[in-house]
Design a protein around this motif. Structure first.
Motif, short mmCIF file in Angstrom:
data_model
loop_
_atom_site.label_atom_id
_atom_site.label_comp_id
_atom_site.label_asym_id
_atom_site.label_seq_id
_atom_site.Cartn_x
_atom_site.Cartn_y
_atom_site.Cartn_z
N GLU A 121 1.08 -1.02 -0.53
CA GLU A 121 0.36 0.35 0.17
C GLU A 121 0.81 1.21 -0.15
O GLU A 121 1.61 1.38 -0.58
N ASP A 122 0.81 2.27 1.51
CA ASP A 122 1.05 3.79 0.98
C ASP A 122 2.41 3.16 1.76
O ASP A 122 3.34 4.15 2.21
N GLN A 123 3.77 2.25 1.52
CA GLN A 123 4.96 2.03 1.59
C GLN A 123 5.84 1.03 0.39
O GLN A 123 5.35 0.84 0.01
N LEU A 124 6.76 2.17 0.18
CA LEU A 124 7.63 1.79 -0.81
C LEU A 124 9.19 0.64 0.19
O LEU A 124 9.66 1.40 0.42
N ILE A 125 9.60 -0.49 -0.41
CA ILE A 125 10.75 -0.93 0.02
C ILE A 125 11.13 -1.85 -0.90
O ILE A 125 11.28 -2.62 -1.76
N GLY A 126 12.43 -1.30 -0.61
CA GLY A 126 13.41 -2.19 -1.28
C GLY A 126 14.72 -2.82 -0.51
O GLY A 126 14.41 -2.60 0.75
N VAL A 127 14.53 -3.76 -1.04
CA VAL A 127 15.24 -4.80 -0.41
C VAL A 127 17.36 -5.70 -1.05
O VAL A 127 16.80 -5.51 -2.77
N ARG A 128 18.03 -5.42 -0.68
CA ARG A 128 19.10 -6.24 -1.23
C ARG A 128 20.00 -7.13 0.07
O ARG A 128 20.67 -7.25 0.29
N ASP A 129 20.05 -8.16 -0.53
CA ASP A 129 20.20 -9.56 0.32
C ASP A 129 21.81 -9.54 0.75
O ASP A 129 22.24 -8.36 -0.13
N PRO A 130 22.63 -9.99 0.94
CA PRO A 130 23.40 -9.37 2.09
C PRO A 130 25.09 -9.93 2.02
O PRO A 130 25.48 -9.17 2.49
N HIS A 131 24.51 -10.79 0.61
CA HIS A 131 25.69 -10.73 -0.56
C HIS A 131 25.90 -10.05 -1.52
O HIS A 131 26.48 -9.27 -2.16
N GLY A 132 24.45 -8.84 -1.74
CA GLY A 132 25.01 -7.86 -2.73
C GLY A 132 24.40 -7.83 -4.37
O GLY A 132 25.79 -7.69 -5.37
N TRP A 133 24.68 -9.20 -4.41
CA TRP A 133 24.70 -9.54 -5.85
C TRP A 133 24.12 -8.89 -6.84
O TRP A 133 25.05 -8.73 -7.85
N ARG A 134 22.82 -8.79 -7.44
CA ARG A 134 22.78 -7.98 -8.12
C ARG A 134 22.19 -6.47 -7.69
O ARG A 134 21.67 -6.31 -6.65
#
Ligand code: AMP
Length: 466
Positions: free
Chosen positions: A172-185
């Motif tokens: 809903e009113d929230q945008l979330i970005g995630v990067r895995d702990p190894h930072g592959w992509r």
């Protein structure tokens, strides 16, 4: 089939702009190289969630009317690539579901090494999956009832999954970005006036004239809402950073800045180093466009052998061009690339490409260059021999099909029919990036940063009937 193994993808997200979906549409255009098979956008206007997705290029899937129906100030978008036959609209992303805590949409780039195991566990407890995507596994984990709130359930889900995952999530009113702990992509944060942008590559920020703020850190979860951005690092002590070196070699767009450096400049350096490692007397340097162009420039500068655009690429080949009725040999190669005879005739040519995977395309191209009159062809490849499959999101075939997994360089040279063949060394490759220890080189070395139980496991996963 577990789709994850075959996926390359592009991600985009906007928070706090009245044209969020329209910006996302533009962003996906800039990320088209990361996936040509399907495209999708989901948006939220404070009351309702809208979404549209379809098969094909961004320009096939969206038009003015479809984009204008996607209202709201929050949006996420996804482009997807897959070579598997089992591709369907169902598997287009973002995956969007209504569940007990509201509506959530997820776009994923990467591949979970434990996706199939998690799915089997969830199915054993009665979960019904609608797609074959890793993103859906994440949604099932999110929906588990025992957590207090969305953030707690997200952290729980993220701690269960292993492997490569950059994610954009719209709750809903929230945008979330995630990067895995190894930072592959890759995944980066930008700003456009008061709005926040997430994008797989900075070339998408450039297009919408957003300012590049920073890359998300490995292991970072960034929540963006009306109060602004807030980061957490839920994965505990830091893991080995393992950026995908193949993003630098081939996959990312050269005008992007990823993993702390300019992709074009890295590729040029690869060409310089290649010239040092495999010097040869020749009249011309010719790139295989577009993938070999930056490295060919570097090789030409280093060797002082002139660069010529001796192969012309047709940029308008859609995915579904109609094959000729009568058999035309190597049609696929011919329709895409054509050599300029007048440049090649009687010449000793250095042909530069970024990689050889199966070897079949390269062989057909080399044949055409000899037919066009080249006297000698010295093939130079700006990465080491690819010997091991990727389990973290780059589409490489099995070891059986990887030509360098089963053949010596001399065997490959003979197969391609070239005069000489030179690959960049692993040390040479790593000397061209500023932080070599932060890269995954598993496709060249077999050193897999996150174990997955070997190749046999991959096939067990793939052919489980998903
Ligand atoms: P081949 O000679 O058949 O191995 O094809 C080599 C060509 O495929 C090179 O021009 C590469 O730029 C391109 N290539 C490399 N990796 C990939 C990939 N994962 N997916 C599609 N094409 C690729």
């Amino acid at each position: 089939m577990s789709e994850g193994i075959k996926e390359h993808c592009g991600l985009f997200g906007v928070y706090g702009h009245k044209e969020a979906a329209r910006l996302t549409y533009l962003g996906l255009y800039a990320l088209q190289h990361r996936g040509e098979e399907s495209a999708g956008i989901a948006s939220f206007d404070g009351n309702s969630v809208y979404s549209h997705k379809g098969m094909g290029l961004v320009s096939d899937v969206f038009d003015e009317e479809k984009v204008s129906r996607l209202g709201g100030h929050v949006a996420i978008g996804h482009v997807r690539y897959s070579t598997t036959g089992s591709t369907t609209l169902k598997n287009a992303q973002p995956v969007l579901v209504d569940y007990s805590r509201g509506t959530v949409a997820i776009g994923h780039n990467g591949n979970l090494v434990n996706g199939a195991i998690l799915r089997a566990e969830l199915e054993a407890r009665g979960a019904i999956f609608q797609t074959t995507l890793d993103s859906e596994t994440i949604i099932h984990l999110l929906a588990r009832p025992e957590h207090k709130n969305f953030e707690e359930s997200l952290v729980f889900a993220l701690k269960q999954i292993k492997g490569a995952f950059s994610l954009v999530i719209m709750k809903e009113d929230q945008l979330i970005g995630v990067r895995d702990p190894h930072g592959w992509r890759p995944l980066c944060l930008g700003r456009l006036g008061g709005a926040y942008i997430l994008a797989s590559e900075t070339c998408a920020l450039d297009l919408i004239e957003a300012e590049f703020v920073r890359e998300l850190e490995p292991g970072e979860v960034l929540f963006i809402n009306k109060k602004g951005p807030r980061s957490i690092k839920p994965f505990g002590e830091s893991k080995r950073v393992a950026h995908c070196i193949f993003e630098q070699i081939y996959f990312a767009r050269p005008d992007s800045y990823i993993f702390g450096e300019s992709v074009h400049l890295v590729r040029q350096k690869l060409g310089h180093r290649l010239a040092q490692e495999h010097p040869v007397n020749a009249d011309l340097v010719i790139p295989v466009p577009d993938s070999g162009t930056p490295a060919a420039l570097g090789l030409s500068h280093e060797s002082s052998i002139p660069l010529e655009m001796g192969i012309i690429r047709n940029h308008y080949i859609g995915r579904t061009f109609i094959q000729p009725l009568q058999h035309i040999r190597d049609f696929g190669v011919k329709v895409k690339l054509n050599p300029i005879r007048e440049l090649l005739k009687g010449k000793r040519v250095i042909v530069v490409d970024d990689s050889i995977v199966r070897g079949t395309t390269s062989k057909a191209r080399i044949k055409k260059l000899f037919q066009a009159g080249a006297k000698e062809i010295h093939m130079r490849i700006s990465c080491p021999p690819i010997k091991y499959p990727c389990f973290y999101g780059i589409d490489f075939p099995t070891r059986k099909e990887l030509i360098a997994a089963n053949n010596s360089i001399e065997d490959i040279r003979k197969f391609l029919g070239v005069t000489t063949l030179g690959y960049l060394s692993v040390e040479g490759l790593l000397s061209c990036v500023s932080c070599p220890k932060n890269y995954c080189t598993a496709c060249f070395t077999g050193d897999y940063p996150v174990p997955f139980g070997g190749e046999a496991n991959k096939f067990a996963t793939e052919y489980k009937g998903y």
